[in-house]
Design an enzyme around this catalytic site. Structure first.
Site, PDB file in Angstrom:
ATOM      1  N   ASN A   8      42.445 -11.263 -44.743  1.00  0.00           N
ATOM      2  CA  ASN A   8      42.916 -12.190 -45.472  1.00  0.00           C
ATOM      3  C   ASN A   8      42.626 -11.660 -47.089  1.00  0.00           C
ATOM      4  O   ASN A   8      41.306 -11.562 -47.378  1.00  0.00           O
ATOM      5  CB  ASN A   8      42.263 -13.551 -45.351  1.00  0.00           C
ATOM      6  CG  ASN A   8      42.571 -14.455 -46.725  1.00  0.00           C
ATOM      7  OD1 ASN A   8      43.454 -14.262 -47.433  1.00  0.00           O
ATOM      8  ND2 ASN A   8      42.013 -15.747 -46.453  1.00  0.00           N
ATOM      9  N   LYS A  10      43.486 -12.679 -49.988  1.00  0.00           N
ATOM     10  CA  LYS A  10      43.411 -13.851 -50.921  1.00  0.00           C
ATOM     11  C   LYS A  10      44.189 -13.273 -52.221  1.00  0.00           C
ATOM     12  O   LYS A  10      45.163 -12.771 -51.997  1.00  0.00           O
ATOM     13  CB  LYS A  10      41.833 -13.948 -51.430  1.00  0.00           C
ATOM     14  CG  LYS A  10      41.186 -14.526 -49.937  1.00  0.00           C
ATOM     15  CD  LYS A  10      39.855 -14.892 -50.256  1.00  0.00           C
ATOM     16  CE  LYS A  10      39.096 -15.492 -48.935  1.00  0.00           C
ATOM     17  NZ  LYS A  10      38.020 -15.794 -48.813  1.00  0.00           N
ATOM     18  N   HIS A  93      43.734 -22.945 -44.911  1.00  0.00           N
ATOM     19  CA  HIS A  93      42.454 -22.103 -45.199  1.00  0.00           C
ATOM     20  C   HIS A  93      41.662 -23.205 -46.092  1.00  0.00           C
ATOM     21  O   HIS A  93      42.051 -24.117 -46.813  1.00  0.00           O
ATOM     22  CB  HIS A  93      42.634 -20.696 -46.036  1.00  0.00           C
ATOM     23  CG  HIS A  93      41.335 -20.042 -46.277  1.00  0.00           C
ATOM     24  ND1 HIS A  93      40.781 -20.596 -47.239  1.00  0.00           N
ATOM     25  CD2 HIS A  93      41.146 -18.889 -45.483  1.00  0.00           C
ATOM     26  CE1 HIS A  93      39.391 -19.424 -47.324  1.00  0.00           C
ATOM     27  NE2 HIS A  93      39.839 -18.566 -46.068  1.00  0.00           N
ATOM     28  N   GLU A  95      40.082 -22.768 -48.831  1.00  0.00           N
ATOM     29  CA  GLU A  95      40.499 -22.738 -50.137  1.00  0.00           C
ATOM     30  C   GLU A  95      41.705 -23.569 -50.476  1.00  0.00           C
ATOM     31  O   GLU A  95      42.008 -23.931 -51.631  1.00  0.00           O
ATOM     32  CB  GLU A  95      40.584 -21.202 -50.619  1.00  0.00           C
ATOM     33  CG  GLU A  95      39.271 -20.473 -50.729  1.00  0.00           C
ATOM     34  CD  GLU A  95      39.231 -19.060 -50.278  1.00  0.00           C
ATOM     35  OE1 GLU A  95      40.176 -18.350 -50.449  1.00  0.00           O
ATOM     36  OE2 GLU A  95      38.072 -18.567 -50.262  1.00  0.00           O
ATOM     37  N   GLU A 163      36.459 -20.948 -39.686  1.00  0.00           N
ATOM     38  CA  GLU A 163      35.566 -20.517 -40.796  1.00  0.00           C
ATOM     39  C   GLU A 163      34.699 -21.394 -41.402  1.00  0.00           C
ATOM     40  O   GLU A 163      35.178 -22.457 -42.168  1.00  0.00           O
ATOM     41  CB  GLU A 163      36.591 -20.174 -41.942  1.00  0.00           C
ATOM     42  CG  GLU A 163      37.461 -18.877 -41.237  1.00  0.00           C
ATOM     43  CD  GLU A 163      38.169 -18.148 -42.355  1.00  0.00           C
ATOM     44  OE1 GLU A 163      37.965 -17.078 -42.476  1.00  0.00           O
ATOM     45  OE2 GLU A 163      38.849 -18.676 -43.311  1.00  0.00           O
ATOM     46  N   GLY A 169      32.637 -15.940 -48.156  1.00  0.00           N
ATOM     47  CA  GLY A 169      32.318 -15.330 -49.562  1.00  0.00           C
ATOM     48  C   GLY A 169      31.017 -15.511 -50.000  1.00  0.00           C
ATOM     49  O   GLY A 169      30.485 -15.162 -51.243  1.00  0.00           O
ATOM     50  N   SER A 205      32.133 -14.065 -44.044  1.00  0.00           N
ATOM     51  CA  SER A 205      30.995 -13.001 -44.186  1.00  0.00           C
ATOM     52  C   SER A 205      30.804 -12.023 -43.059  1.00  0.00           C
ATOM     53  O   SER A 205      29.913 -11.462 -42.861  1.00  0.00           O
ATOM     54  CB  SER A 205      29.531 -13.585 -44.494  1.00  0.00           C
ATOM     55  OG  SER A 205      29.846 -14.310 -45.849  1.00  0.00           O
TER      56      SER A 205
HETATM   57  P1  13P Z   1      34.672 -13.235 -46.442  1.00  0.00           P
HETATM   58  O1  13P Z   1      34.901 -12.427 -45.257  1.00  0.00           O
HETATM   59  O2  13P Z   1      34.762 -12.643 -47.802  1.00  0.00           O
HETATM   60  O3  13P Z   1      33.532 -14.184 -46.218  1.00  0.00           O
HETATM   61  O4  13P Z   1      36.086 -14.452 -46.453  1.00  0.00           O
HETATM   62  C1  13P Z   1      36.323 -15.063 -45.159  1.00  0.00           C
HETATM   63  C2  13P Z   1      37.555 -15.907 -45.229  1.00  0.00           C
HETATM   64  O5  13P Z   1      37.853 -16.712 -46.169  1.00  0.00           O
HETATM   65  C3  13P Z   1      38.626 -15.233 -44.626  1.00  0.00           C
HETATM   66  O6  13P Z   1      39.984 -15.936 -44.529  1.00  0.00           O
END
Ligand code: 13P
Length: 241
Positions: A8, A10, A93, A95, A163, A169, A205
């Site tokens: 992903n 983003k 997601h 976010e 997740e 993150g 992560s």
């Molecule tokens: P990170 O791997 O940067 O923690 O992000 C995970 C994520 O949100 C994947 O959709």
């Protein structure tokens, strides 16, 4: 079950950076031990589609509306993703849920519409830190699955990405024990709902140095990777565990 390693991106990578990444990644990709999927930002989808033509690497969009076209300023069309040769739509997601206020009801419509086009929804679920500390992880996952899959077709594929919000993150990956426990719970919920064929990916992560320990856990069928997927070498290290 085949493993899935999904990236992903983003809101990172321009079309030019996308093309440069794939020039490097395609040389490494034959080593992957499962299906590889990329979710670039919408403006880089065409660069992705062109770069990946003739390969078995899959891709999709990070969000798409539940109608193919219309007066929906700023949205993405899953129909166009299909026409460009995409396979997946990432849906719900954390976010999208938190920053853009997406509800479980909207997510359910997106899952159903994605399936109706013959694309595969990758439905994201997961609890916040407060919810985990209050021991509500099971309940949160159950609600998000029940509602997110309420209009889904059991005969068509769906992929689930667990997740935990507190691991995204932050560099605070869930421990193998936490992943084992929650993935086992998620599997049991999916079984109850009739979606036990759905692969369950872990995200939050994931890095080359923790992927091997996590992939061994029960009902971990792959990963959804953010930061560590932006660099070809670190993502292929994860996709070869
Ligand atoms: P990170 O791997 O940067 O923690 O992000 C995970 C994520 O949100 C994947 O959709």
């Amino acid at each position: 079950m085949k493993k899935i390693f999904a990236a992903n991106w983003k809101l990172f990578k321009s079309p030019k950076e996308t093309r440069e990444f794939f020039t490097q990644f395609k040389e490494l990709s034959s080593k992957a031990t499962g299906e590889v999927v990329f979710f670039p930002s919408a403006i880089s989808l065409e660069a992705t589609s062109t770069s990946l033509q003739g390969t078995n690497i899959k891709w999709g969009v990070q969000n798409a509306y539940f109608q193919a076209q219309g007066a929906f300023t700023g949205e993405n069309s899953a129909q166009v993703v299909k026409e460009l040769g995409g396979t997946y739509v990432l849906i719900g997601h954390s976010e999208r849920r938190k920053i853009f206020g997406e509800s479980d009801a909207l997510i359910a419509d997106k899952v159903a519409f994605t399936q109706s086009l013959g694309l595969i929804p990758m439905l994201c679920i997961g609890e916040t830190l407060e919810e985990r500390e209050a021991k509500h992880t099971f309940r949160v996952c159950e609600t998000q699955l029940l509602q997110g899959l309420s209009k889904a077709d059991k005969s068509k594929p769906v992929v689930i990405a667990y997740e935990p919000v507190w691991a995204i993150g932050t560099g605070k990956v869930a421990t193998p024990e936490q992943v084992a426990e929650t993935h086992t719970d998620v599997f049991s919920i999916l079984q109850k709902l009739g979606f036990e064929q759905s692969p369950i990916l872990y995200g939050g992560s994931v890095k080359p140095d923790n992927a091997a320990g996590l992939i061994k856990q029960p009902h971990v069928n792959g990963f959804l990777v953010g930061g560590a997927s932006l660099e070809a070498k670190s993502f292929i290290d994860i996709a070869t565990v």
